[in-house]
Design an enzyme around this catalytic site. Sequence first.
Site, PDB file in Angstrom:
ATOM      1  N   GLY A   1      19.115-117.757 -25.174  1.00  0.00           N
ATOM      2  CA  GLY A   1      18.211-118.289 -26.200  1.00  0.00           C
ATOM      3  C   GLY A   1      17.941-119.770 -26.003  1.00  0.00           C
TER       4      GLY A   1
ATOM      5  N   ARG B   1      17.351-113.155 -21.048  1.00  0.00           N
ATOM      6  CA  ARG B   1      18.697-112.675 -21.368  1.00  0.00           C
ATOM      7  C   ARG B   1      19.091-111.596 -20.375  1.00  0.00           C
ATOM      8  NH1 ARG B   1      21.193-114.408 -25.615  1.00  0.00           N
ATOM      9  NH2 ARG B   1      20.035-115.236 -27.385  1.00  0.00           N
ATOM     10  N   GLY B   2      20.386-111.374 -20.275  1.00  0.00           N
ATOM     11  CA  GLY B   2      20.865-110.207 -19.552  1.00  0.00           C
ATOM     12  C   GLY B   2      21.390-110.524 -18.171  1.00  0.00           C
TER      13      GLY B   2
ATOM     14  N   GLY C   1      27.344-115.192 -22.458  1.00  0.00           N
ATOM     15  CA  GLY C   1      26.797-114.191 -21.533  1.00  0.00           C
ATOM     16  C   GLY C   1      26.458-114.828 -20.195  1.00  0.00           C
TER      17      GLY C   1
ATOM     18  N   THR D   1      24.551-123.802 -26.356  1.00  0.00           N
ATOM     19  CA  THR D   1      24.249-122.908 -27.475  1.00  0.00           C
ATOM     20  C   THR D   1      24.186-123.700 -28.771  1.00  0.00           C
ATOM     21  OG1 THR D   1      25.075-121.142 -28.903  1.00  0.00           O
ATOM     22  CG2 THR D   1      26.731-122.295 -27.628  1.00  0.00           C
TER      23      THR D   1
ATOM     24  N   ASP E   1      24.816-122.294 -31.411  1.00  0.00           N
ATOM     25  CA  ASP E   1      25.846-121.663 -32.250  1.00  0.00           C
ATOM     26  C   ASP E   1      27.192-122.381 -32.175  1.00  0.00           C
ATOM     27  OD1 ASP E   1      23.935-119.843 -32.818  1.00  0.00           O
ATOM     28  OD2 ASP E   1      24.878-118.138 -31.833  1.00  0.00           O
TER      29      ASP E   1
ATOM     30  N   ILE F   1      14.568-123.997 -35.736  1.00  0.00           N
ATOM     31  CA  ILE F   1      15.579-125.049 -35.578  1.00  0.00           C
ATOM     32  C   ILE F   1      16.084-125.183 -34.146  1.00  0.00           C
ATOM     33  CG2 ILE F   1      16.319-124.782 -37.995  1.00  0.00           C
ATOM     34  CD1 ILE F   1      18.990-123.698 -36.874  1.00  0.00           C
TER      35      ILE F   1
HETATM   36  O1  F6P Z   1      22.838-117.518 -28.955  1.00  0.00           O
HETATM   37  C1  F6P Z   1      22.100-118.376 -29.714  1.00  0.00           C
HETATM   38  C2  F6P Z   1      21.245-117.656 -30.695  1.00  0.00           C
HETATM   39  O2  F6P Z   1      20.514-118.666 -31.248  1.00  0.00           O
HETATM   40  C3  F6P Z   1      21.996-116.812 -31.731  1.00  0.00           C
HETATM   41  O3  F6P Z   1      22.423-117.508 -32.853  1.00  0.00           O
HETATM   42  C4  F6P Z   1      20.990-115.758 -32.072  1.00  0.00           C
HETATM   43  O4  F6P Z   1      21.601-114.579 -32.538  1.00  0.00           O
HETATM   44  C5  F6P Z   1      20.315-115.534 -30.791  1.00  0.00           C
HETATM   45  O5  F6P Z   1      20.354-116.745 -30.083  1.00  0.00           O
HETATM   46  C6  F6P Z   1      18.921-115.004 -30.948  1.00  0.00           C
HETATM   47  O6  F6P Z   1      18.196-115.182 -29.777  1.00  0.00           O
HETATM   48  P1  F6P Z   1      17.020-114.239 -29.267  1.00  0.00           P
HETATM   49  O7  F6P Z   1      16.346-113.652 -30.459  1.00  0.00           O
HETATM   50  O8  F6P Z   1      16.161-115.165 -28.488  1.00  0.00           O
HETATM   51  O9  F6P Z   1      17.667-113.208 -28.396  1.00  0.00           O
END
Ligand code: F6P
Length: 443
Positions: free
Chosen positions: A86, A152-153, A179, A206, A208, A362
Amino acid sequence: MNLTARDLEIAALGPCRFESPLGLSTVRGDGRGNFVTEERRIHLHAEKCLDAPGPEDDLLLEKTGPRRRIFFDPEAVTAAIVTCGGLCPGLNNVIRSLYLELTENYGVRKVLGIRNGYQGLVAANRLEPLLLSESVVEDIHKLGGTILGTSRGPQDPVAMVDFLEARGIDLVFCLGGDGTQRGAHDLFTEVNRRGLEAAVIGLPKTIDNDIPFVDRSFGYLTALEEAERVLRGAHVEARSAINGIALVKLMGRHAGFIAAGAALASGDVDFALIPEIEFPLYGEGSFLGALHRRIIEKGRAVVVVAEGAGQHHLADCEREHDASGNRGHADVGLFLKDEIAEHFRTENLPITLKYIDPSYVIRSVPANCADRLLCDQIARHGVHAAMAGKTDVLIGFCNGNLVHVPIGTVVRESKTLGVEDDRWVNVQLATGQPRWGATLHVE
Ligand code: F6P
């Protein structure tokens, strides 16, 4: 964490054969100087309990920084940068600082920007890397997102290492969360299996803030600042309405750092709900009961919910997994919105409920000043680690110091907000919300 000193040992490609071109001061007898010696260490646990010193007190992490002797001949090096997962404020800052440190200070001649995350490391995807240059990176630190694209992935490590070999890539910088770091470790394992001299460096990214051995990841403070701005608006909405309730959903899949941090920064939050703490919805001591009381007493309330909170109330909902293997969440924000509305309807107490979901907003903004500084530091220290031939190493941030942490160890651990964590204690004290599942005792 059940760690031993072995778990913190850093892998290296071999003896350092070259003199660093950085021209910094040489190391003095006490091991200090601008160059960092291999012997420098940082305590993993800064806090000691005098009446119960545990063996973990002796765990030490290798200090990052420029080495006087390096493994790679800079002029012969090709480096690659890949951004995964993300978005996060600061990605472009890290790309830029990596490029500048590699080229201006070490004299590396070729830096490739890998397109669209690990997908760009698989030849079959036909994603030609971007050749980075001064003009490409000149202004990117002012932009949100990533100029390289992301995805992703996981990808097949065999195919990715084939790509590294075909392109003669010696250093790979992998920017991403848990990941991505699992992918970086797989990459290292395959590089190692083939006996290649290529360094894999993880840079923790991240919003998070949930990467182990990283006290604060870049992007987190920027995301908090943006979330706090949203909460300010939410508070105005709640305050201006009759029995106003503003419900704000923030990101935070497994960890409540964003929700807790934003609640503390805002100072206007009445309830913060996070994934780590289960809360009852109905009855004595429940969320709805406490919210009801707050409306009677104050006539308004601001509620912050992390996306991963309250999933136990949504156990029956269908879930999917994302490409990174993360189990999807049922939408706790919309669920709570309906539950709050229903509760006050049943109780015949009119409210004005506003639901705000700023999740993506954000994380797509440019980095703030604090994050810019951190991005620059971790990028430059990532380059120092790579040039010294360290590999399978994440640039961690422990007790105010940047440190080398084996990626293999990072991906075995997890980081969440503990109920005894000072931040969570403060959230409870600041909001006055019920202490669900917490062990906090105030005399
Ligand atoms: O990993 C960061 C993050 O912002 C998480 O809080 C959230 O669940 C995820 O990415 C969502 O990302 P996407 O919708 O781009 O897969």
